[in-house]
Design an enzyme around this catalytic site. Structure first.
Site, mmCIF file in Angstrom:
data_model
loop_
_atom_site.group_PDB
_atom_site.id
_atom_site.type_symbol
_atom_site.label_atom_id
_atom_site.label_comp_id
_atom_site.label_asym_id
_atom_site.label_seq_id
_atom_site.Cartn_x
_atom_site.Cartn_y
_atom_site.Cartn_z
ATOM 1 N N ARG A 142 46.827 2.192 5.974
ATOM 2 C CA ARG A 142 47.116 2.302 7.409
ATOM 3 C C ARG A 142 47.379 3.739 7.844
ATOM 4 O O ARG A 142 47.559 4.019 9.029
ATOM 5 C CB ARG A 142 48.361 1.453 7.777
ATOM 6 C CG ARG A 142 48.196 -0.037 7.575
ATOM 7 C CD ARG A 142 49.498 -0.781 7.830
ATOM 8 N NE ARG A 142 49.692 -1.074 9.241
ATOM 9 C CZ ARG A 142 49.502 -2.291 9.786
ATOM 10 N NH1 ARG A 142 49.112 -3.305 9.043
ATOM 11 N NH2 ARG A 142 49.698 -2.485 11.065
ATOM 12 N N TYR A 145 45.620 5.858 10.678
ATOM 13 C CA TYR A 145 46.054 5.543 12.040
ATOM 14 C C TYR A 145 47.463 6.062 12.288
ATOM 15 O O TYR A 145 47.701 6.809 13.241
ATOM 16 C CB TYR A 145 45.985 4.029 12.229
ATOM 17 C CG TYR A 145 46.295 3.549 13.631
ATOM 18 C CD1 TYR A 145 45.385 3.744 14.667
ATOM 19 C CD2 TYR A 145 47.474 2.880 13.920
ATOM 20 C CE1 TYR A 145 45.659 3.291 15.957
ATOM 21 C CE2 TYR A 145 47.764 2.420 15.198
ATOM 22 C CZ TYR A 145 46.841 2.622 16.211
ATOM 23 O OH TYR A 145 47.111 2.163 17.481
ATOM 24 N N GLY A 148 47.668 9.873 11.880
ATOM 25 C CA GLY A 148 46.866 10.480 12.947
ATOM 26 C C GLY A 148 47.631 10.470 14.258
ATOM 27 O O GLY A 148 47.692 11.476 14.982
ATOM 28 N N SER A 189 44.331 -12.728 19.052
ATOM 29 C CA SER A 189 42.941 -13.150 19.278
ATOM 30 C C SER A 189 42.452 -14.048 18.138
ATOM 31 O O SER A 189 41.786 -15.056 18.373
ATOM 32 C CB SER A 189 42.029 -11.945 19.480
ATOM 33 O OG SER A 189 42.334 -10.926 18.567
ATOM 34 N N GLY A 207 54.167 -15.855 6.728
ATOM 35 C CA GLY A 207 54.312 -16.011 8.186
ATOM 36 C C GLY A 207 55.705 -15.700 8.697
ATOM 37 O O GLY A 207 56.007 -15.928 9.869
ATOM 38 N N PRO A 274 53.798 -4.172 8.082
ATOM 39 C CA PRO A 274 55.227 -4.098 8.440
ATOM 40 C C PRO A 274 55.880 -5.484 8.475
ATOM 41 O O PRO A 274 55.291 -6.445 8.965
ATOM 42 C CB PRO A 274 55.209 -3.447 9.816
ATOM 43 C CG PRO A 274 53.931 -2.657 9.853
ATOM 44 C CD PRO A 274 52.957 -3.481 9.072
HETATM 45 P P1 NAD Z 1 40.291 -0.594 21.811
HETATM 46 O O1 NAD Z 1 39.709 -0.424 20.453
HETATM 47 O O2 NAD Z 1 39.937 -1.787 22.596
HETATM 48 O O3 NAD Z 1 39.987 0.692 22.707
HETATM 49 C C1 NAD Z 1 39.832 1.984 22.183
HETATM 50 C C2 NAD Z 1 38.675 2.640 22.918
HETATM 51 O O4 NAD Z 1 38.520 3.983 22.426
HETATM 52 C C3 NAD Z 1 37.343 1.921 22.674
HETATM 53 O O5 NAD Z 1 36.667 1.724 23.887
HETATM 54 C C4 NAD Z 1 36.578 2.890 21.756
HETATM 55 O O6 NAD Z 1 35.180 2.792 21.876
HETATM 56 C C5 NAD Z 1 37.126 4.231 22.206
HETATM 57 N N1 NAD Z 1 37.012 5.282 21.185
HETATM 58 C C6 NAD Z 1 37.344 5.202 19.869
HETATM 59 N N2 NAD Z 1 37.102 6.383 19.262
HETATM 60 C C7 NAD Z 1 36.612 7.218 20.226
HETATM 61 C C8 NAD Z 1 36.157 8.570 20.206
HETATM 62 N N3 NAD Z 1 36.180 9.306 19.095
HETATM 63 N N4 NAD Z 1 35.706 9.095 21.366
HETATM 64 C C9 NAD Z 1 35.678 8.361 22.521
HETATM 65 N N5 NAD Z 1 36.087 7.079 22.589
HETATM 66 C C10 NAD Z 1 36.551 6.526 21.436
HETATM 67 O O7 NAD Z 1 41.881 -0.495 21.625
HETATM 68 P P2 NAD Z 1 43.051 -0.703 22.680
HETATM 69 O O8 NAD Z 1 43.855 -1.830 22.213
HETATM 70 O O9 NAD Z 1 42.533 -0.684 24.058
HETATM 71 O O10 NAD Z 1 43.905 0.631 22.432
HETATM 72 C C11 NAD Z 1 43.882 1.735 23.334
HETATM 73 C C12 NAD Z 1 44.879 2.786 22.857
HETATM 74 O O11 NAD Z 1 46.183 2.223 22.818
HETATM 75 C C13 NAD Z 1 44.584 3.316 21.465
HETATM 76 O O12 NAD Z 1 44.832 4.706 21.440
HETATM 77 C C14 NAD Z 1 45.566 2.592 20.595
HETATM 78 O O13 NAD Z 1 45.901 3.332 19.454
HETATM 79 C C15 NAD Z 1 46.747 2.413 21.539
HETATM 80 N N6 NAD Z 1 47.580 1.261 21.154
HETATM 81 C C16 NAD Z 1 47.165 -0.020 21.382
HETATM 82 C C17 NAD Z 1 47.973 -1.089 20.987
HETATM 83 C C18 NAD Z 1 47.583 -2.525 21.234
HETATM 84 O O14 NAD Z 1 48.354 -3.428 20.872
HETATM 85 N N7 NAD Z 1 46.465 -2.825 21.854
HETATM 86 C C19 NAD Z 1 49.183 -0.833 20.334
HETATM 87 C C20 NAD Z 1 49.553 0.472 20.096
HETATM 88 C C21 NAD Z 1 48.757 1.519 20.521
HETATM 89 N N1 UDP Z 2 48.107 -11.621 10.910
HETATM 90 C C1 UDP Z 2 48.035 -12.945 10.493
HETATM 91 N N2 UDP Z 2 46.852 -13.598 10.668
HETATM 92 C C2 UDP Z 2 45.763 -13.036 11.239
HETATM 93 C C3 UDP Z 2 45.853 -11.684 11.667
HETATM 94 C C4 UDP Z 2 47.047 -11.013 11.482
HETATM 95 O O1 UDP Z 2 49.007 -13.512 9.988
HETATM 96 O O2 UDP Z 2 44.729 -13.718 11.363
HETATM 97 C C5 UDP Z 2 49.401 -10.910 10.760
HETATM 98 C C6 UDP Z 2 49.318 -9.507 10.178
HETATM 99 O O3 UDP Z 2 49.366 -9.546 8.780
HETATM 100 C C7 UDP Z 2 50.550 -8.862 10.787
HETATM 101 C C8 UDP Z 2 50.675 -9.529 12.152
HETATM 102 O O4 UDP Z 2 49.924 -10.740 12.071
HETATM 103 O O5 UDP Z 2 51.701 -9.177 10.027
HETATM 104 C C9 UDP Z 2 50.151 -8.681 13.309
HETATM 105 O O6 UDP Z 2 48.851 -8.242 12.981
HETATM 106 P P1 UDP Z 2 47.940 -7.399 13.985
HETATM 107 O O7 UDP Z 2 46.752 -6.936 13.214
HETATM 108 O O8 UDP Z 2 47.712 -8.184 15.218
HETATM 109 O O9 UDP Z 2 48.853 -6.170 14.410
HETATM 110 P P2 UDP Z 2 49.662 -5.050 13.571
HETATM 111 O O10 UDP Z 2 49.754 -5.446 12.128
HETATM 112 O O11 UDP Z 2 48.885 -3.806 13.756
HETATM 113 O O12 UDP Z 2 50.990 -5.035 14.228
#
Ligand code: NAD
Ligand code: UDP
Ligand code: UDP
Length: 313
Positions: A142, A145, A148, A189, A207, A274
């Site tokens: 991980r 991410y 980064g 999802s 779980g 986590p």
């Molecule tokens: P997502 O994957 O749906 O959207 C990310 C978008 O960034 C995509 O459209 C992808 O094509 C674009 N992208 C990726 N690399 C790129 C690059 N090098 N140049 C240009 N475009 C690029 O994800 P999301 O859930 O919409 O997340 C959006 C932001 O929010 C991300 O930075 C993510 O780290 C942050 N975030 C999301 C969550 C969450 O639960 N959804 C949680 C924490 C942080």
């Molecule tokens: N997870 C799960 N079943 C799935 C997908 C994810 O039990 O089909 C668990 C995963 O191991 C994690 C939690 O659900 O403990 C949240 O996962 P997700 O990938 O949605 O987010 P993140 O781990 O980045 O918080």
């Protein structure tokens, strides 16, 4: 006052909701995306709007455009996506941040970074306040991410101190809602799609691990409030819903809301997963007057409706 707003990652899950919200407020949107995980379907309802412009571009390369405000969301967000090409993930966070900060510096405009609760890693402090420095494995699956995003935060604060720039850093906790990618492996999802198809719900581990899920509209509201906060407020600020659930509880809620006959299947827990995660949102409440409004059942119902309609298309 109408602004020209750059949203990087604007064709993704969160970016498309943000673009929609800002267009609704009368702003112009420049959506920059390389479609690594984004989809044209996410912005299909925006593309004909004369105030919406789409540019295919990878933020690891320099970007010369003219805008009034920048939201930097470009980065794959789900573990299976960001681990598919981990080097590109780190490049997107780090080189993307440098280019977007360079752009904001030249234009002298505010820039918001979509950071993440993953900067706390597998936290030893619960719930997580912003002052907690985190517990992150620097060399695990991980890390591309987590590290980064941590390096991007460092860059934001160094540009702020060194160049007196207006920055905003938002630590986003697990967010869900319509336009989540059906096959990006995220738990909400996965469970909904599995329940609607009558397939077993896959729980990783036993779980008992927890997450706190925020509905997308609440999250976007927090994001816009942060951008609109006074320049002296930089964050980092946690935005998430503190209501915490085990994955077993989430599976049961999805089964009951979909009235599905699906069973539950236990699978191996991924490495460095986590154990628990819950935002301390005191800062967002007091500084941004933000508090999430949508309860899990309500948000899940709206998301189930979205996936239900999608399956009929
Ligand atoms: P997502 O994957 O749906 O959207 C990310 C978008 O960034 C995509 O459209 C992808 O094509 C674009 N992208 C990726 N690399 C790129 C690059 N090098 N140049 C240009 N475009 C690029 O994800 P999301 O859930 O919409 O997340 C959006 C932001 O929010 C991300 O930075 C993510 O780290 C942050 N975030 C999301 C969550 C969450 O639960 N959804 C949680 C924490 C942080
Ligand atoms: N997870 C799960 N079943 C799935 C997908 C994810 O039990 O089909 C668990 C995963 O191991 C994690 C939690 O659900 O403990 C949240 O996962 P997700 O990938 O949605 O987010 P993140 O781990 O980045 O918080
Ligand atoms: N940059 C960009 N758009 C701009 C200005 C800069 O993409 O409008 C990029 C450029 O590639 C540069 C990086 O942002 O390398 C960092 O810019 P900065 O001004 O901090 O550094 P320098 O140009 O001195 O390397």
């Amino acid at each position: 006052m109408s602004k020209r707003v750059l949203v990087t990652g604007g064709a993704g899950f969160l970016g498309s909701h943000l673009a929609e919200r800002l267009l609704g407020e009368g702003h112009e949107i420049l959506c920059v995306d390389n479609f690594y995980t984004g989809r044209k379907a996410n912005i299909a309802n925006l593309i004909d709007n004369p105030n919406f412009e789409l540019m295919r571009h990878d933020v690891t390369f320099p970007l010369y455009v003219e805008v009034d405000e920048i939201y930097n969301l470009a980065c794959p967000a789900s573990p299976i996506h960001y681990q598919r090409d981990p080097v590109q993930t780190t490049k997107t966070s780090v080189m993307g941040a440098i280019n977007i900060l360079g752009l904001a510096k030249r234009l002298r405009v505010p820039v918001l970074q979509a950071s993440t609760s993953e900067v706390y890693g597998d936290p030893e402090v619960h719930p997580q306040p912003e002052r907690y420095w985190g517990h992150v494995n620097p060399i695990g699956a991980r890390s591309c991410y987590d590290e980064g995003k941590r390096a991007a935060e460092t860059l934001f604060f160094d540009y702020h101190r060194q160049h007196n720039m207006s920055i905003k850093v938002m630590r986003i906790f697990n967010t869900y809602g319509p336009r989540m990618n059906a096959d990006d492996g995220r738990v909400v999802s996965n469970f909904i799609v599995q329940a609607l198809r009558g397939e077993p719900l896959t729980i990783y581990g036993d779980g008992s691990q927890t997450r706190s899920f925020c509905y997308v509209d609440d999250l976007i509201d927090g994001m816009v409030r942060l951008m609109d906060a006074p320049p002296s407020f930089t964050g980092p600020v946690n935005i998430g819903n503190p209501a915490e659930f085990t994955m077993l509880e989430l599976a049961e809620k999805v089964l009951s809301l979909t009235q599905s006959n699906s069973t539950i299947r236990f699978e191996n827990l991924p490495s460095d997963d986590p154990r628990q995660r819950q935002p301390d949102i005191t800062l967002a409440k007091t500084s941004l007057n933000w508090d999430p409004q949508v309860q899990l059942e309500d948000g899940l119902s709206r998301t189930i409706q979205y996936f239900h309609e999608l399956s009929g298309k």
